[in-house]
Scaffold this motif. Structure first.
Motif, mmCIF file in Angstrom:
data_model
loop_
_atom_site.group_PDB
_atom_site.id
_atom_site.type_symbol
_atom_site.label_atom_id
_atom_site.label_comp_id
_atom_site.label_asym_id
_atom_site.label_seq_id
_atom_site.Cartn_x
_atom_site.Cartn_y
_atom_site.Cartn_z
ATOM 1 N N ASP A 160 -13.176 -27.825 8.494
ATOM 2 C CA ASP A 160 -11.805 -27.893 7.969
ATOM 3 C C ASP A 160 -11.147 -26.517 7.920
ATOM 4 O O ASP A 160 -10.543 -26.118 6.914
ATOM 5 C CB ASP A 160 -11.773 -28.524 6.578
ATOM 6 N N THR A 161 -11.268 -25.764 9.014
ATOM 7 C CA THR A 161 -10.672 -24.427 9.078
ATOM 8 C C THR A 161 -10.010 -24.199 10.431
ATOM 9 O O THR A 161 -10.312 -24.883 11.417
ATOM 10 C CB THR A 161 -11.728 -23.327 8.862
ATOM 11 N N THR A 162 -9.129 -23.230 10.449
ATOM 12 C CA THR A 162 -8.536 -22.777 11.709
ATOM 13 C C THR A 162 -8.564 -21.259 11.745
ATOM 14 O O THR A 162 -8.337 -20.597 10.720
ATOM 15 C CB THR A 162 -7.084 -23.279 11.854
ATOM 16 N N HIS A 163 -8.875 -20.704 12.894
ATOM 17 C CA HIS A 163 -8.985 -19.253 13.048
ATOM 18 C C HIS A 163 -7.716 -18.719 13.695
ATOM 19 O O HIS A 163 -7.284 -19.198 14.750
ATOM 20 C CB HIS A 163 -10.186 -18.894 13.913
ATOM 21 N N VAL A 164 -7.114 -17.718 13.056
ATOM 22 C CA VAL A 164 -5.903 -17.091 13.584
ATOM 23 C C VAL A 164 -6.286 -15.755 14.200
ATOM 24 O O VAL A 164 -6.767 -14.861 13.499
ATOM 25 C CB VAL A 164 -4.856 -16.884 12.471
ATOM 26 N N GLY A 165 -6.087 -15.632 15.507
ATOM 27 C CA GLY A 165 -6.451 -14.388 16.173
ATOM 28 C C GLY A 165 -5.453 -13.928 17.212
ATOM 29 O O GLY A 165 -5.601 -12.844 17.780
ATOM 30 N N HIS A 166 -4.404 -14.740 17.454
ATOM 31 C CA HIS A 166 -3.403 -14.389 18.471
ATOM 32 C C HIS A 166 -2.014 -14.823 18.022
ATOM 33 O O HIS A 166 -1.858 -15.641 17.113
ATOM 34 C CB HIS A 166 -3.754 -15.033 19.815
ATOM 35 N N ASN A 167 -1.047 -14.277 18.701
ATOM 36 C CA ASN A 167 0.354 -14.578 18.397
ATOM 37 C C ASN A 167 1.130 -14.633 19.713
ATOM 38 O O ASN A 167 0.950 -13.777 20.587
ATOM 39 C CB ASN A 167 0.935 -13.510 17.471
ATOM 40 N N VAL A 168 1.980 -15.644 19.874
ATOM 41 C CA VAL A 168 2.801 -15.773 21.083
ATOM 42 C C VAL A 168 4.213 -15.286 20.771
ATOM 43 O O VAL A 168 4.833 -15.738 19.795
ATOM 44 C CB VAL A 168 2.854 -17.232 21.575
ATOM 45 N N THR A 169 4.728 -14.368 21.571
ATOM 46 C CA THR A 169 6.063 -13.833 21.358
ATOM 47 C C THR A 169 7.114 -14.733 22.006
ATOM 48 O O THR A 169 6.796 -15.677 22.726
ATOM 49 C CB THR A 169 6.197 -12.429 21.959
ATOM 50 N N TYR A 170 8.381 -14.426 21.726
ATOM 51 C CA TYR A 170 9.486 -15.201 22.303
ATOM 52 C C TYR A 170 9.531 -15.049 23.815
ATOM 53 O O TYR A 170 10.068 -15.896 24.523
ATOM 54 C CB TYR A 170 10.813 -14.733 21.690
ATOM 55 N N GLN A 171 8.937 -13.958 24.314
ATOM 56 C CA GLN A 171 8.886 -13.722 25.775
ATOM 57 C C GLN A 171 7.652 -14.365 26.401
ATOM 58 O O GLN A 171 7.320 -14.088 27.548
ATOM 59 C CB GLN A 171 8.893 -12.218 26.060
ATOM 60 N N ASP A 172 6.948 -15.211 25.626
ATOM 61 C CA ASP A 172 5.766 -15.936 26.086
ATOM 62 C C ASP A 172 4.618 -14.986 26.421
ATOM 63 O O ASP A 172 3.865 -15.212 27.366
ATOM 64 C CB ASP A 172 6.107 -16.810 27.305
ATOM 65 N N VAL A 173 4.492 -13.934 25.625
ATOM 66 C CA VAL A 173 3.392 -12.984 25.775
ATOM 67 C C VAL A 173 2.433 -13.178 24.603
ATOM 68 O O VAL A 173 2.863 -13.209 23.449
ATOM 69 C CB VAL A 173 3.902 -11.530 25.810
ATOM 70 N N VAL A 174 1.149 -13.310 24.911
ATOM 71 C CA VAL A 174 0.143 -13.503 23.866
ATOM 72 C C VAL A 174 -0.365 -12.136 23.413
ATOM 73 O O VAL A 174 -0.826 -11.341 24.230
ATOM 74 C CB VAL A 174 -1.037 -14.363 24.370
ATOM 75 N N LYS A 175 -0.284 -11.885 22.119
ATOM 76 C CA LYS A 175 -0.723 -10.614 21.560
ATOM 77 C C LYS A 175 -1.688 -10.838 20.413
ATOM 78 O O LYS A 175 -1.752 -11.916 19.834
ATOM 79 C CB LYS A 175 0.485 -9.809 21.052
ATOM 80 N N THR A 176 -2.449 -9.787 20.099
ATOM 81 C CA THR A 176 -3.318 -9.830 18.929
ATOM 82 C C THR A 176 -2.512 -9.360 17.716
ATOM 83 O O THR A 176 -1.515 -8.646 17.873
ATOM 84 C CB THR A 176 -4.545 -8.926 19.116
#
Length: 366
Positions: A160-176
């Motif tokens: 019952d967990t989720t791991h947050v390790g990335h973020n998607v920008t408005y330019q569709d770029v995945v970042k840490t």
């Protein structure tokens, strides 16, 4: 900035020039205080680098007062509004699944007639994924980019967990995440886990129809072809959906503010909220959401009052006669029962000889 300072040698730029430039930019562009603060930070860093390279010997921005950031307008839904929104999510999810089933029934009928075309995408997946994104945002306090960066490998439905390790920008770029605290594991409530589990199975089934295999790298909120949904496409869907359900103008980020406010207002400690939000320190959480804590102030005052009053009652002196009677009674209770006959016999002898105190004890024991 270049138009105002571009013709001046770097070494000749003064504090007054920087301040005049800020004022001119603010007047010409109408930029917010937050944007001007960012410009100041950038310019200050540029001058610092110039000092490192020995181009200049002082930083003119050091003694310039940084433009004050605008106070953000952080709207948070009430508990009632939050419940209404979640109800709308439940209803939309049910409708989206029903619509997907109807489309599949029509497709199966066309295949039976031999007139069905090759299917390269599943149109209904996009809408269901967008609804799931809202559900996840409500349940986990994640930012929009973090929600759309989630893959099934990040979700542990057993724990019952989720791991947050990335973020998607408005330019569709995945970042840490920018800080280590941004990488975190968040607990999910059982109801959300149930919906995600059902969605995972259904998503795998629908993707298989277009020859796409679901893996740990598959986005939880996927497009019609099984890939990642672009933020601008979601923003378009979100604008329509929120208006249809009576939440016109609600920003997705305000779901995060809502959950943080509700958690703090209901007594969840700041450290836990900080961890869920991914803030670098608890002070940041307090700076943003301290307004939620005073709601517990009356409860805290009542509890403190009860503790103090209880202590005062314990320490309060009693009536002298009452204390004397209580002392005698307690002294009597301290006497071992097997010694009572001996004490009584000796006391009677002393009483006959005129020992007043002993006589009182004999009367008491008798």
């Amino acid at each position: 900035m270049e138009r105002h300072l571009g013709n001046v040698p770097v070494k000749d730029i003064t504090i007054q020039m920087v301040e005049q430039t800020y004022a001119a930019i603010r007047k010409e562009t109408g930029l917010s205080g937050t944007s001007m603060n960012q410009i100041h930070t950038l310019l200050k860093n540029v001058f610092e680098k110039g000092i490192d390279y020995d181009y200049i010997y002082r930083n003119p921005c050091t003694r310039v007062t940084a433009p004050r950031r605008d106070k953000p307008n952080r709207r948070a839904l009430t508990a009632e509004e939050d419940t209404t929104l979640l109800t709308a999510v439940d209803e939309s999810e049910a409708e989206a699944f029903k619509s997907l089933e109807e489309k599949e029934a029509r497709r199966a009928y066309r295949e039976k007639l031999g007139i069905a075309k090759e299917c390269r995408f599943m149109r209904g997946l996009h809408d269901i994924s967008c609804i799931m994104a809202v559900r996840i945002g409500l349940a986990t306090d994640q930012r929009r980019g973090e929600v759309f960066a989630l893959t099934w490998g990040d979700v542990d439905l057993d724990e019952d967990t989720t791991h947050v390790g990335h973020n998607v920008t408005y330019q569709d770029v995945v970042k840490t995440p920018k800080t280590d605290s941004g990488v975190r594991t968040i607990a999910i409530d059982p109801t959300t886990v149930e919906h995600l589990s059902m969605w995972k199975d259904r998503q795998a089934e629908e993707l298989a129809k277009i020859c796409v295999k679901q893996t740990d790298e598959t986005p939880v909120c996927c497009s019609s072809t099984g890939g990642r949904i672009r933020i601008d496409n979601f923003s378009h869907w979100w604008g329509i959906w929120r208006k249809e359900h009576g939440f016109d103008g609600l920003r997705f980020h305000e779901l995060r503010h809502t959950q943080a406010t509700l958690l703090l207002a209901n007594g969840v400690d700041v450290k836990t909220v900080q961890t869920r939000l991914g803030h670098a320190s608890a002070s940041i959480t307090l700076d943003w959401y301290a307004h939620a804590i005073p709601q517990n102030d009356h409860a805290a005052a009542t509890m403190l009052g009860n503790l103090l009053n209880s202590k005062q009652e314990e320490d309060e002196p009693k009536d002298p006669q009452e204390n004397a009677a209580q002392t005698q009674e307690e002294s009597f209770r301290l006497l071992p029962h097997e010694n009572l006959p001996k004490v009584t016999a000796k006391s009677r002898q002393k009483a006959r000889r005129g020992h007043t105190k002993t006589g009182q004890l004999v009367q008491l024991v008798s």
